[in-house]
Write a protein that holds these residues in place. Structure first.
Motif, mmCIF file in Angstrom:
data_model
loop_
_atom_site.group_PDB
_atom_site.id
_atom_site.type_symbol
_atom_site.label_atom_id
_atom_site.label_comp_id
_atom_site.label_asym_id
_atom_site.label_seq_id
_atom_site.Cartn_x
_atom_site.Cartn_y
_atom_site.Cartn_z
ATOM 1 N N PHE A 46 0.824 -1.202 0.000
ATOM 2 C CA PHE A 46 0.000 0.000 0.000
ATOM 3 C C PHE A 46 0.863 1.259 0.000
ATOM 4 C CE2 PHE A 46 -1.931 3.352 2.657
ATOM 5 C CZ PHE A 46 -2.983 3.713 1.826
ATOM 6 N N VAL A 47 1.887 1.265 0.848
ATOM 7 C CA VAL A 47 2.768 2.435 0.949
ATOM 8 C C VAL A 47 3.448 2.703 -0.395
ATOM 9 C CG1 VAL A 47 4.943 3.233 1.956
ATOM 10 C CG2 VAL A 47 3.164 2.268 3.430
ATOM 11 N N ALA A 48 3.964 1.659 -1.040
ATOM 12 C CA ALA A 48 4.656 1.821 -2.326
ATOM 13 C C ALA A 48 3.703 2.315 -3.406
ATOM 14 C CB ALA A 48 5.305 0.497 -2.739
ATOM 15 N N ALA A 49 2.485 1.776 -3.421
ATOM 16 C CA ALA A 49 1.503 2.212 -4.421
ATOM 17 C C ALA A 49 1.081 3.658 -4.170
ATOM 18 C CB ALA A 49 0.281 1.291 -4.382
ATOM 19 N N TYR A 50 0.923 4.025 -2.919
ATOM 20 C CA TYR A 50 0.556 5.405 -2.562
ATOM 21 C C TYR A 50 1.636 6.373 -3.024
ATOM 22 C CZ TYR A 50 -0.552 9.431 0.415
ATOM 23 O OH TYR A 50 -0.834 10.684 0.882
ATOM 24 N N LEU A 51 2.903 6.018 -2.760
ATOM 25 C CA LEU A 51 4.011 6.882 -3.147
ATOM 26 C C LEU A 51 4.036 7.118 -4.655
ATOM 27 C CD1 LEU A 51 6.857 8.221 -2.470
ATOM 28 C CD2 LEU A 51 7.800 6.005 -3.133
ATOM 29 N N ALA A 52 3.789 6.066 -5.432
ATOM 30 C CA ALA A 52 3.906 6.152 -6.887
ATOM 31 C C ALA A 52 2.993 7.223 -7.478
ATOM 32 C CB ALA A 52 3.597 4.798 -7.521
ATOM 33 N N THR A 53 1.863 7.494 -6.828
ATOM 34 C CA THR A 53 0.934 8.488 -7.359
ATOM 35 C C THR A 53 1.469 9.906 -7.225
ATOM 36 O OG1 THR A 53 -0.271 8.734 -5.259
ATOM 37 C CG2 THR A 53 -1.010 7.002 -6.758
ATOM 38 N N PHE A 54 2.498 10.102 -6.396
ATOM 39 C CA PHE A 54 3.033 11.444 -6.170
ATOM 40 C C PHE A 54 4.401 11.666 -6.802
ATOM 41 C CE2 PHE A 54 0.047 10.864 -2.656
ATOM 42 C CZ PHE A 54 -0.687 12.040 -2.750
ATOM 43 N N LEU A 55 4.952 10.630 -7.435
ATOM 44 C CA LEU A 55 6.276 10.798 -8.023
ATOM 45 C C LEU A 55 6.215 11.786 -9.181
ATOM 46 C CD1 LEU A 55 7.606 7.124 -8.024
ATOM 47 C CD2 LEU A 55 8.246 8.985 -6.490
ATOM 48 N N PRO A 56 7.085 12.792 -9.181
ATOM 49 C CA PRO A 56 7.052 13.843 -10.216
ATOM 50 C C PRO A 56 7.750 13.410 -11.491
ATOM 51 C CG PRO A 56 8.796 14.290 -8.669
ATOM 52 C CD PRO A 56 8.116 13.037 -8.171
ATOM 53 N N LEU A 57 7.256 12.337 -12.095
ATOM 54 C CA LEU A 57 7.855 11.799 -13.307
ATOM 55 C C LEU A 57 6.803 11.705 -14.402
ATOM 56 C CD1 LEU A 57 9.773 8.855 -11.611
ATOM 57 C CD2 LEU A 57 10.678 11.105 -12.158
ATOM 58 N N LYS A 58 7.210 11.859 -15.641
ATOM 59 C CA LYS A 58 6.285 11.751 -16.760
ATOM 60 C C LYS A 58 6.110 10.280 -17.118
ATOM 61 C CE LYS A 58 7.559 16.249 -18.678
ATOM 62 N NZ LYS A 58 8.099 16.957 -19.857
#
Length: 204
Positions: A46-58
């Motif tokens: 859950f933590v890893a999936a949550y983080l991925a939504t905020f990564l500033p990458l295209k």
């Protein structure tokens, strides 16, 4: 012990131009060890999936997709290791939940912080401090080989921390603080920091 002690790369205040965070409270109840490990794995996913939504990458760029996946896998592994360690050594005499934090800071570089906080006994504190001092002052490769020979000792193996540092080039820090006097209650906070340069080139 004194009111608190800090070792390694521990930061009290996290600062950045943009700051996203997630805080979880996890009860350490009487369920079986297998169920507890399963719960740790689900929390790390859950933590890893949550983080991925905020990564500033295209997302449409192939290299950024690969980096996003690598960051997500790193966070998943480290979060699981931190949670397992917190569960393993948590002092169940006290009703406090285990606390997990994820912080994403965007500045010149992208920084990811993960923290766990749990109660430990005084005996565990003494063994933990000895391990940390040796861990910080030793050559990483030599320390790893030495610890492989001591995996029968639950207090001194610390292979999860070694893997986090050696495999992910992460910074680790610890804080121990006395939160109750009678009976003595000690809180242990473990912090892991990952840093990525310019949102795109990783130090990992």
């Amino acid at each position: 012990m004194t009111e608190f002690q800090v070792f390694g790369d521990f930061q009290e205040k996290l600062q950045g131009h943009s700051h996203e965070f997630l805080i979880l409270g996890i009860s350490d109840n009487s369920i079986t060890t297998q169920k507890q490990w399963q719960k740790n794995g689900l929390s790390a996913d859950f933590v890893a999936a949550y983080l991925a939504t905020f990564l500033p990458l295209k997302q449409e760029e192939l290299e950024n997709k690969k980096l996003r996946k690598r960051i997500q896998e790193s966070v998943n592994y480290i979060a699981n290791e931190l949670l397992e360690n917190a569960m393993k050594f948590n002092d169940r005499k006290f009703p406090h939940p285990i606390k997990f934090e994820l912080h994403l800071l965007k500045d010149e570089n992208l920084k990811i912080f993960m923290k766990t906080k749990n109660n430990i006994s005084y005996e565990t504190l003494e063994h933990f401090r000895t391990f940390i001092k040796d861990f910080i002052s030793s050559d990483p490769d030599e320390f790893y080989l030495r610890q492989l020979e001591r995996t029968d000792d639950e207090y001194t193996s610390g292979l999860g921390f070694i893997s986090i540092k050696n495999d992910y080039f992460a910074k680790l820090g610890w804080k121990f603080e006395k939160i109750e006097q009678e009976p003595l209650a000690i809180a242990a906070t473990t912090m892991v920091q990952l840093e990525y340069g310019s949102y795109g080139s990783s130090n990992l």
